[in-house]
Structures are given as C-alpha cells and as structure tokens.
Design an enzyme around this catalytic site. Structure first.
Site: not given
Ligand code: SCA
Ligand code: HSE
Length: 354
Positions: A146, A167, A239, A241, A253
């Site tokens: 990505c 998006k 993605h 993965e 979120r």
């Molecule tokens: C959405 C959130 C904020 C969710 O995280 P939170 O901590 O709030 O989740 P939560 O509900 O509190 O739950 C925490 C539990 O969920 C797990 N968990 C958290 N995020 C996860 C995910 N994405 N997939 C699978 N499991 C996940 C944690 O390890 C934790 O597990 P345990 O409790 O078991 O430990 C995060 O996943 C995140 O930041 N994702 C976005 C990633 C991102 O920005 N991607 C950009 C790629 S896209 C790109 O590259 C850019 C593209 C563009 O710019 O156009």
C-alpha cells in the site's frame, strides 16, 4: 518447494511449461539448503503495530511448512510512537544497521498512516528512501504494501499517487491478468483482496514506467504489479495480510471519529464485507450512536463479538499462495551468502529469466 525431476516422466516438463518450478537432479544435488531471512520494515501506527507483525509473520510462516524462515522486524525514524510502542521496538526489533550488516534475502515493507498531502513531506520519507536505496542493491526482492508501494513508485519513477474522491475501502474481487508470471502461476485466477486507502497509483501510470500488472480488480484498480525486471520489487496496493477483523476495527475507529466530531458524516460500510445480519446489527448501532451524539450521552461498545462470527476471510489462501511463489523464487536465485542478492549467473535485470 520445487519438484525434482528424478526420472524422465514427461509430466515434469509439461508442468515446467505451465510455470511449475522443476529442478534437474544435478541442480538439486548442488543446491545449498539453508534458512531464508526475511525483513519486515514495520511502519504501521502503534495500534496496528503488533497486529501487522502477526499478519506478515503468519503469511510467511503459513505459506510453506517445509522451509525455515527467520523474520527480522525493524523500523525507521520519523513515525509518532507512544512510550509503550517504543519500548516494544527497543526490546524486540533489530536496528537497520544490523540488518544491513547481516543481509536479507527478502524484505517486506508495511503500509503506514500519513499526515501530509505529499509523501515527501512525511518525516519518515528520508529514512524510508534510505532503506529502499540499500534494499534495491542488496536484497533479492522487496515486497511493498500500500503506502510503501506509493512511496517507492514516487521515489523511483517520479509518479505521485492520486487522491481518490472516496476511500477505496472493502473486500474486492480481482483477476490474475498475467497467468504466465511465476508469482501468480498456479494461483486461483479470481480472488478477493481487501483495500483500505484514499490514494491510488493507476494502471496507466504503472505501465508507462514499464511495471507489469499481474492482478487487478475492475472496481478497486491494480492490486499486484512488479518492477520492469519482473521480480525485484513487488507492489501490493491491497492488504492481503489483513485479518478478518481488520476492516471492522477500522470501521469502529471511523464510528468513534464521527461520535467525537472528527468527521461529519456517519461512516459508510466497507464494501462487500458485512453480510445482511451484520448490516442489521450495525444500522441499529448507528441509530444508537447518532442519538447519543445528539444528546451528548455516552455510547455503548460496538458489539464486535456478535459480528465476528459473521465475518468471512476470502483472501487468505490466495495471499499464502502468492507468498509461497514469491519466497520460493527468492530461494532459487538468492546467493548462499545472504548479504548478496543473487547467485552467480543470475541476471539482475531479469532475475527470473522471463
Ligand atoms: C483501527 C485501529 C486503530 C484499531 O486499533 P485499536 O487498538 O483501536 O483496536 P481495539 O478495538 O482497541 O482492539 C485491540 C485488539 O485488536 C487488535 N488489532 C488492532 N488493530 C488490528 C487490525 N488492524 N487487525 C487485526 N487486529 C487488530 C490489537 O492487536 C488488539 O489485540 P489484543 O487485544 O488481542 O492484543 C488500528 O487497527 C489501526 O490503526 N489500523 C489502521 C492501520 C492503518 O493506518 N493502515 C494504513 C494502511 S493503508 C496505507 O498504507 C495508506 C493508504 C493511503 O494513504 O491511501
Ligand atoms: N539460491 C540458493 C539457495 C540459498 O542459498 C540455491 O539455490 O542454491
């Protein structure tokens, strides 16, 4: 792992013509058998840091049960990190200096969150380009996810990604468009991949610079392309993965951002991801969130456990198959000394001899 043609059975050569890796007994007896070293440059935000580790470690580990893999996580400067994330990185990650000294056979670069309109304005841009520059010279193949794909295409070809009107978010059907390429040989010809991005590099821009498109979706654009040499850089825009739950976490979120006044509209559903039962649960929840927001009252938790049993994962097998092809090919051409990218006789401009 490849077949060895230990007899003259014609099937071996028929399969080889179809793209299957077949070793002659002579090549097989001289092959150096060792573990493979894969780097993971993890630049995902804190909340997704360890989930991203699990996702890529799982794809590497699960794609092939015979070879041995050492996965080396590392990161770069220029990303906002909490003390807990810094502690995790400090304790468990390797430094880029050590990675360079020891060498890698393959490198995965994760996606990332950005805060600026242009990638070159991000604080991590310079350190990221330093990793690219080193890896392009020293690593057999780099797989970009990505944002890393967008960044590498910009830094190598000067093509800036385009902001999309909405998006690209959901699980989309894709087709293999080049069935001969070893990276996708023997893989399902149609498969799903999740996408989650505001930006895109379009097919025409990739082709203008000699990139080869291997997998694309009518709805979601290019998922998988390779550098003009056919192998040294693998570009993912989707993605594969992701876990079944990842898009739900992102949806949750966005609901929280709406509730907290950080976005004006209630978030749409990621496409082709929630079934009717989940949509019913979530539309009831949306009414609750909107009413609570109007009244300035607290909201209940999104009922994740109830939803989880309805979420299907329809992309993982194909993701593993592509990873298996990728790492299998890396193994066939990488040098015995992991600091060097290729065995003697491999053409860096056409490493797979396509
Ligand atoms: C959405 C959130 C904020 C969710 O995280 P939170 O901590 O709030 O989740 P939560 O509900 O509190 O739950 C925490 C539990 O969920 C797990 N968990 C958290 N995020 C996860 C995910 N994405 N997939 C699978 N499991 C996940 C944690 O390890 C934790 O597990 P345990 O409790 O078991 O430990 C995060 O996943 C995140 O930041 N994702 C976005 C990633 C991102 O920005 N991607 C950009 C790629 S896209 C790109 O590259 C850019 C593209 C563009 O710019 O156009
Ligand atoms: N590419 C090597 C394996 C890794 O050392 C070989 O095929 O002999």
């Amino acid at each position: 792992m490849p077949l060895v043609a230990h007899t003259n059975l014609p099937t071996f050569w028929r399969l080889q013509d179809e793209g299957e890796e077949i070793l002659t007994p002579d090549r097989a007896s001289r092959q150096s058998i060792r573990e493979l070293h894969v780097g993971l440059l993890n630049i995902m935000p804190d909340a997704a840091l360890e989930a991203t580790e699990r996702q890529f470690f799982r794809l590497v580990g699960a794609c092939n049960q015979i070879a041995q893999f050492h996965v080396h996580p590392f990161t770069i400067e220029g990303l906002q990190r909490s003390p807990a994330a810094l502690e995790h990185i400090h304790t468990y990650y390797e430094s880029f200096e050590k990675i360079k000294l020891d060498g890698l056979d393959a490198l995965i670069i994760s996606g990332a969150n950005v805060t600026h309109d242009h990638l070159q304005d991000e604080a991590f841009w310079q350190p990221l380009t330093e990793v690219f520059a080193w890896a392009k010279q020293n690593v057999t193949s780099i797989l970009c996810s990505c944002l890393a794909t967008h960044a590498l295409i910009q830094s190598c070809y000067g093509v800036e990604r385009t902001r999309l009107p909405a998006k690209r978010w959901g699980v989309f059907s894709h087709r293999v468009v080049d069935r001969q390429h070893p990276l996708v040989a023997e893989v399902n010809t149609r498969f799903d991949v999740p996408h989650s991005r505001y930006n895109e590099v379009f097919k025409a821009d990739m082709e203008k610079h000699g990139l080869k498109i291997l997998v694309a979706s009518e709805e979601a654009g290019v998922h998988l392309a390779v550098s003009p040499d056919g192998f040294r850089v693998i570009f993912f825009q989707g993605h594969p993965e992701y876990d079944d739950i990842s898009l739900l976490k992102e949806y949750k979120r966005e609901v929280m951002r709406f509730y907290n006044g950080e976005r004006d509209d209630y978030p749409p559903y990621p496409e082709h991801y929630f079934d009717v039962a989940v949509q019913n649960i979530l539309s009831t929840y949306a009414e609750h969130v909107k009413a609570a927001k109007r009244a300035g009252e607290p909201i209940q938790q999104l009922p994740e456990a109830q939803i989880l049993e309805h979420l299907d994962i329809t992309w993982r097998d194909s993701a593993k198959a592509v990873f298996n092809n990728w790492l299998g090919k890396v193994y066939q051409i990488t040098n015995e000394d992991r600091r060097l990218p290729f065995m003697d006789g491999i053409d860096p401009d056409n490493p797979l001899g396509l």
